[in-house]
Design an enzyme around this catalytic site. Sequence first.
Site, PDB file in Angstrom:
ATOM      1  N   HIS A   1      -5.272   1.438  -6.762  1.00  0.00           N
ATOM      2  CA  HIS A   1      -4.732   2.582  -6.017  1.00  0.00           C
ATOM      3  C   HIS A   1      -5.851   3.331  -5.283  1.00  0.00           C
ATOM      4  O   HIS A   1      -6.027   4.541  -5.439  1.00  0.00           O
ATOM      5  CB  HIS A   1      -3.995   3.535  -6.966  1.00  0.00           C
ATOM      6  CG  HIS A   1      -2.955   4.363  -6.260  1.00  0.00           C
ATOM      7  ND1 HIS A   1      -1.759   4.720  -6.851  1.00  0.00           N
ATOM      8  CD2 HIS A   1      -2.920   4.912  -5.016  1.00  0.00           C
ATOM      9  CE1 HIS A   1      -1.051   5.468  -6.017  1.00  0.00           C
ATOM     10  NE2 HIS A   1      -1.730   5.583  -4.895  1.00  0.00           N
TER      11      HIS A   1
ATOM     12  N   VAL B   1       0.839  -1.198   0.000  1.00  0.00           N
ATOM     13  CA  VAL B   1       0.000   0.000   0.000  1.00  0.00           C
ATOM     14  C   VAL B   1       0.874   1.248   0.000  1.00  0.00           C
ATOM     15  O   VAL B   1       0.418   2.340   0.324  1.00  0.00           O
ATOM     16  CB  VAL B   1      -0.963   0.020   1.218  1.00  0.00           C
ATOM     17  CG1 VAL B   1      -2.051  -1.018   1.056  1.00  0.00           C
ATOM     18  CG2 VAL B   1      -0.197  -0.192   2.527  1.00  0.00           C
TER      19      VAL B   1
ATOM     20  N   SER C   1      -6.776   2.271  -1.752  1.00  0.00           N
ATOM     21  CA  SER C   1      -6.849   1.813  -0.364  1.00  0.00           C
ATOM     22  C   SER C   1      -7.137   2.944   0.613  1.00  0.00           C
ATOM     23  O   SER C   1      -7.714   2.723   1.680  1.00  0.00           O
ATOM     24  CB  SER C   1      -5.548   1.109   0.037  1.00  0.00           C
ATOM     25  OG  SER C   1      -4.443   1.988  -0.039  1.00  0.00           O
TER      26      SER C   1
ATOM     27  N   ARG D   1       4.183   2.346  -2.507  1.00  0.00           N
ATOM     28  CA  ARG D   1       4.387   2.772  -3.885  1.00  0.00           C
ATOM     29  C   ARG D   1       4.748   1.550  -4.719  1.00  0.00           C
ATOM     30  O   ARG D   1       5.452   0.646  -4.249  1.00  0.00           O
ATOM     31  CB  ARG D   1       5.515   3.810  -3.971  1.00  0.00           C
ATOM     32  CG  ARG D   1       5.085   5.212  -3.558  1.00  0.00           C
ATOM     33  CD  ARG D   1       4.179   5.822  -4.619  1.00  0.00           C
ATOM     34  NE  ARG D   1       3.847   7.214  -4.362  1.00  0.00           N
ATOM     35  CZ  ARG D   1       2.723   7.629  -3.810  1.00  0.00           C
ATOM     36  NH1 ARG D   1       1.831   6.747  -3.385  1.00  0.00           N
ATOM     37  NH2 ARG D   1       2.480   8.915  -3.675  1.00  0.00           N
TER      38      ARG D   1
ATOM     39  N   GLU E   1       0.725   2.326 -13.730  1.00  0.00           N
ATOM     40  CA  GLU E   1      -0.703   2.454 -13.443  1.00  0.00           C
ATOM     41  C   GLU E   1      -1.388   3.221 -14.566  1.00  0.00           C
ATOM     42  O   GLU E   1      -0.871   4.245 -15.011  1.00  0.00           O
ATOM     43  CB  GLU E   1      -0.920   3.171 -12.106  1.00  0.00           C
ATOM     44  CG  GLU E   1      -0.389   2.393 -10.917  1.00  0.00           C
ATOM     45  CD  GLU E   1      -0.670   3.054  -9.563  1.00  0.00           C
ATOM     46  OE1 GLU E   1      -1.299   4.139  -9.551  1.00  0.00           O
ATOM     47  OE2 GLU E   1      -0.266   2.496  -8.538  1.00  0.00           O
TER      48      GLU E   1
ATOM     49  N   ASP F   1      -2.201  -2.732  -4.079  1.00  0.00           N
ATOM     50  CA  ASP F   1      -3.009  -1.540  -4.349  1.00  0.00           C
ATOM     51  C   ASP F   1      -2.264  -0.545  -5.219  1.00  0.00           C
ATOM     52  O   ASP F   1      -2.863   0.375  -5.745  1.00  0.00           O
ATOM     53  CB  ASP F   1      -3.413  -0.873  -3.023  1.00  0.00           C
ATOM     54  CG  ASP F   1      -4.356   0.298  -3.230  1.00  0.00           C
ATOM     55  OD1 ASP F   1      -5.433   0.099  -3.823  1.00  0.00           O
ATOM     56  OD2 ASP F   1      -4.016   1.417  -2.806  1.00  0.00           O
TER      57      ASP F   1
END
Length: 322
Positions: A274, A224, A276, A226, A255, A250
């Site tokens: 992404h 959670v 959380s 990077r 991305e 996450d």
Amino acid sequence: MLAVLCGDTRPPDMRAIEAEAVVRYTDAAGLADALSGADAFFVYDFLSTAVPGAWHAADRLRWLHIASAGVDPVLFPGLQESDVVLTNSRGVFDGAIAEYVLGVVLAFAKDFARSWDLQKQRRWKHRESERISGRRVLVVGTGPIGRSIARMLRAAGMSVAGVGRRAREGDPDFGDVYASSELSRHLPGADYVVAVAPLTEQTKGMFDAEAFAAMKPGSRFVNVGRGELVVTSDLIGALRDGSLAGAALDVFDTEPLPAESPLWTMENVLISPHMSGDFVGWRNTLVEVFADNFRRWRAGEPLRNVVDKQLGYVPSETLRQG
């Protein structure tokens, strides 16, 4: 004058700030023009990578605030070498991310994904589940988010330790904190490893093949922090060969996660986009944090969440003072 970098949407409820300053809203394409003559800069689109390319136009800038806890999108040499003060939004996401981590730990232990699959097939298949009480967790990253995770997992009966910049004993949330330089020594004892460290030159790629090989057989990995903390190909290899029993991810080094990534189809992987820390109302809270610092800046008062631009995060001493 205030420049605000937006994505698809503008930040909500900026009326109080607009009453006190000239505000220029911009996307990445117009950022250089918006920065020219601006005294303050609100990076609301905290995933944007446009700031370094427009930095040459920041001729009057004194303060930059980013709407996230991580500052790596704006931590480039031009900013680091300047006199511009950098602040972040630490404190907004702590509780939500801790709840997410507890949720995925429970999802793994209670095999919720398999139950859902069987439910869709209308199959009655009895299984035994795991207890989380007494299981050992290593939280890599001892900032406010890591502390919130540690407190929540301890409350659920788990045994928690931390990994941070300096080793210490008797920490109120982690108990023992191990130095990051000794990470590999402590990975074998953990049933769950939670990555929440800030992204710096020292932490980039810290979870590689060597780290995953050191982890306990049957352990699980939660990221959670990077995506760039992880060497993704090494993680995939560890999941494929059974070195890891599972991973909850996450954040990713790319991305959105590419459709061709093997992670999508692995049965022992939980993927979220992404999100959380993104609870209902989080955008308003981000603006509230910025508005409080904006009031302080206008009044000449000390700002909250001032980032050490060399370390890449808010030092713990600063957090205690604030």
